[in-house]
Design an enzyme around this catalytic site. Structure first.
Site, PDB file in Angstrom:
ATOM      1  N   ASP A  15     -14.753 -41.131 -14.545  1.00  9.91           N
ATOM      2  CA  ASP A  15     -15.115 -41.413 -13.158  1.00  9.91           C
ATOM      3  C   ASP A  15     -14.450 -40.423 -12.191  1.00  9.91           C
ATOM      4  O   ASP A  15     -13.353 -39.925 -12.460  1.00  9.91           O
ATOM      5  CB  ASP A  15     -14.693 -42.849 -12.808  1.00  9.91           C
ATOM      6  CG  ASP A  15     -15.367 -43.346 -11.541  1.00  9.91           C
ATOM      7  OD1 ASP A  15     -16.422 -42.779 -11.158  1.00  9.91           O
ATOM      8  OD2 ASP A  15     -14.851 -44.291 -10.928  1.00  9.91           O
ATOM      9  N   HIS A  32     -20.286 -33.057 -11.065  1.00  9.07           N
ATOM     10  CA  HIS A  32     -20.754 -33.326 -12.431  1.00  9.07           C
ATOM     11  C   HIS A  32     -20.638 -32.081 -13.311  1.00  9.07           C
ATOM     12  O   HIS A  32     -20.329 -32.169 -14.494  1.00  9.07           O
ATOM     13  CB  HIS A  32     -22.205 -33.835 -12.408  1.00  9.07           C
ATOM     14  CG  HIS A  32     -22.339 -35.159 -11.707  1.00  9.07           C
ATOM     15  ND1 HIS A  32     -21.492 -36.214 -11.944  1.00  9.07           N
ATOM     16  CD2 HIS A  32     -23.214 -35.594 -10.764  1.00  9.07           C
ATOM     17  CE1 HIS A  32     -21.829 -37.240 -11.185  1.00  9.07           C
ATOM     18  NE2 HIS A  32     -22.873 -36.889 -10.450  1.00  9.07           N
ATOM     19  N   LEU A 126     -14.131 -35.188 -35.849  1.00 10.09           N
ATOM     20  CA  LEU A 126     -14.284 -36.131 -34.736  1.00 10.09           C
ATOM     21  C   LEU A 126     -15.747 -36.565 -34.550  1.00 10.09           C
ATOM     22  O   LEU A 126     -16.655 -35.735 -34.615  1.00 10.09           O
ATOM     23  CB  LEU A 126     -13.801 -35.442 -33.444  1.00 10.09           C
ATOM     24  CG  LEU A 126     -14.091 -36.158 -32.128  1.00 10.09           C
ATOM     25  CD1 LEU A 126     -13.241 -37.419 -31.987  1.00 10.09           C
ATOM     26  CD2 LEU A 126     -13.826 -35.235 -30.938  1.00 10.09           C
TER      27      LEU A 126
HETATM   28  C1  FPP Z   1     -19.033 -40.764 -12.728  1.00  7.66           C
HETATM   29  O1  FPP Z   1     -18.551 -40.137 -11.564  1.00  7.66           O
HETATM   30  C2  FPP Z   1     -19.698 -39.778 -13.578  1.00  7.66           C
HETATM   31  C3  FPP Z   1     -20.988 -39.849 -14.010  1.00  7.66           C
HETATM   32  C4  FPP Z   1     -21.891 -40.957 -13.688  1.00  7.66           C
HETATM   33  C5  FPP Z   1     -21.583 -38.747 -14.799  1.00  7.66           C
HETATM   34  C6  FPP Z   1     -20.761 -38.298 -15.965  1.00  7.66           C
HETATM   35  C7  FPP Z   1     -21.342 -37.040 -16.471  1.00  7.66           C
HETATM   36  C8  FPP Z   1     -20.631 -35.973 -16.845  1.00  7.66           C
HETATM   37  C9  FPP Z   1     -19.147 -35.932 -16.854  1.00  7.66           C
HETATM   38  C10 FPP Z   1     -21.330 -34.734 -17.279  1.00  7.66           C
HETATM   39  C11 FPP Z   1     -22.015 -34.813 -18.599  1.00  7.66           C
HETATM   40  C12 FPP Z   1     -21.089 -34.981 -19.741  1.00  7.66           C
HETATM   41  C13 FPP Z   1     -21.443 -34.850 -21.044  1.00  7.66           C
HETATM   42  C14 FPP Z   1     -20.443 -35.042 -22.102  1.00  7.66           C
HETATM   43  C15 FPP Z   1     -22.820 -34.514 -21.456  1.00  7.66           C
HETATM   44  P1  FPP Z   1     -19.122 -40.561 -10.139  1.00  7.66           P
HETATM   45  O2  FPP Z   1     -20.262 -39.672  -9.807  1.00  7.66           O
HETATM   46  O3  FPP Z   1     -19.445 -42.029 -10.136  1.00  7.66           O
HETATM   47  O4  FPP Z   1     -17.886 -40.255  -9.233  1.00  7.66           O
HETATM   48  P2  FPP Z   1     -17.467 -40.993  -7.885  1.00  7.66           P
HETATM   49  O5  FPP Z   1     -17.001 -42.377  -8.283  1.00  7.66           O
HETATM   50  O6  FPP Z   1     -16.340 -40.166  -7.387  1.00  7.66           O
HETATM   51  O7  FPP Z   1     -18.662 -40.986  -6.986  1.00  7.66           O
END
Ligand code: FPP
Length: 236
Positions: A15, A32, A126
């Site tokens: 997050d 992201h 892994l």
């Molecule tokens: C949460 O942060 C993150 C996500 C919903 C997306 C996670 C995706 C990645 C890390 C990239 C892809 C990874 C792989 C391994 C393919 P948020 O956007 O909710 O953050 P915020 O709470 O600060 O708004």
């Protein structure tokens, strides 16, 4: 290390990508992009540390509520990750797996995911489980559907025990997570591995996901090593 610490499976709620971008005055998608880089760092670190399973919460069943452009961007990153990392998986004997509802994913992602799973299926290092279109309640619902379809004595008896759902979960062979990490400072489970997390230890890091490094993983592991797990029992 996994043998010594009893730490086989780590789940991570990655997050803070959006906040990371906002703090730098950038658009959310940049967060992201950095989040993907952090995921690559942590996958390598987990492999180097002999962790057996790493479940990454990439996209939840609720994340479809985001704007179309943000959803498309994340899906694009997933595609990029699945394709561009193949050599890295080979070199590090990493096996790619999936948890979540495949049916709700775009067909091109399903194709790439299936290919990555097939290409890496024999690797014994892994296992990286991508939680993609994943929701804990959704998984329980899909497991129930499978159980009902399978029928059998249990269903006829209309009586179920605590372990009866396990064989119908997405990956019944994978042990429950020992440790669940959430970055970004919030203390929420957000529908992640609800069934499997019954006795997981929790670790919340105030750092935002794009800032996470292998040293942060080490701190989380060290913290886990200091925990006393009783699984509802008393100290031996
Ligand atoms: C949460 O942060 C993150 C996500 C919903 C997306 C996670 C995706 C990645 C890390 C990239 C892809 C990874 C792989 C391994 C393919 P948020 O956007 O909710 O953050 P915020 O709470 O600060 O708004």
């Amino acid at each position: 290390m996994a043998e010594k610490t009893g730490l086989r499976h780590i789940g991570i709620i990655m997050d803070g990508n959006g906040r990371w971008a906002e703090r730098q005055g950038l658009i959310r998608t940049k967060g992201h992009l950095e989040g993907l880089k952090a995921a690559k760092r942590i996958v390598k670190a987990a492999a180097d540390r002999g962790i057996a399973y790493l479940t990454l919460y990439v996209f939840s069943t609720e994340n479809w509520k985001r704007t179309v452009s943000e959803v498309n961007f994340i899906m694009g990153l997933v595609k990029q990750y699945l394709k561009a990392e193949l050599d890295f998986y080979r070199e590090n004997h990493i096996r790619i797996r999936h948890t979540g509802d495949m049916e709700g994913l775009p067909p091109d992602i399903v194709k790439d995911l299936r290919e990555a799973m097939a290409d890496t299926g024999d690797f014994e290092g892994l296992q990286v489980v991508l939680a993609l279109n994943y929701g804990g309640r959704d998984e329980i619902g899909r497991a129930l559907t499978r159980l009902v379809k399978a029928g059998g004595e249990k269903l006829a008896a209309e009586k179920f025990g605590a372990e009866d759902l396990r064989p119908f979960l997405d990956n019944p062979d994978i042990p429950d997570p020992d440790l669940i990490i959430r970055t970004g400072g919030e203390w929420r489970i957000s529908n992640f591995l609800l069934w499997e997390a019954a006795y997981s230890e929790f670790y919340v890091s105030s750092k935002l996901w794009p800032d996470w490094t292998p040293e942060d993983l080490d701190e989380a592991i060290e913290n886990f090593q200091g925990r006393q797990r009783r699984f509802g029992g008393v100290k031996a």
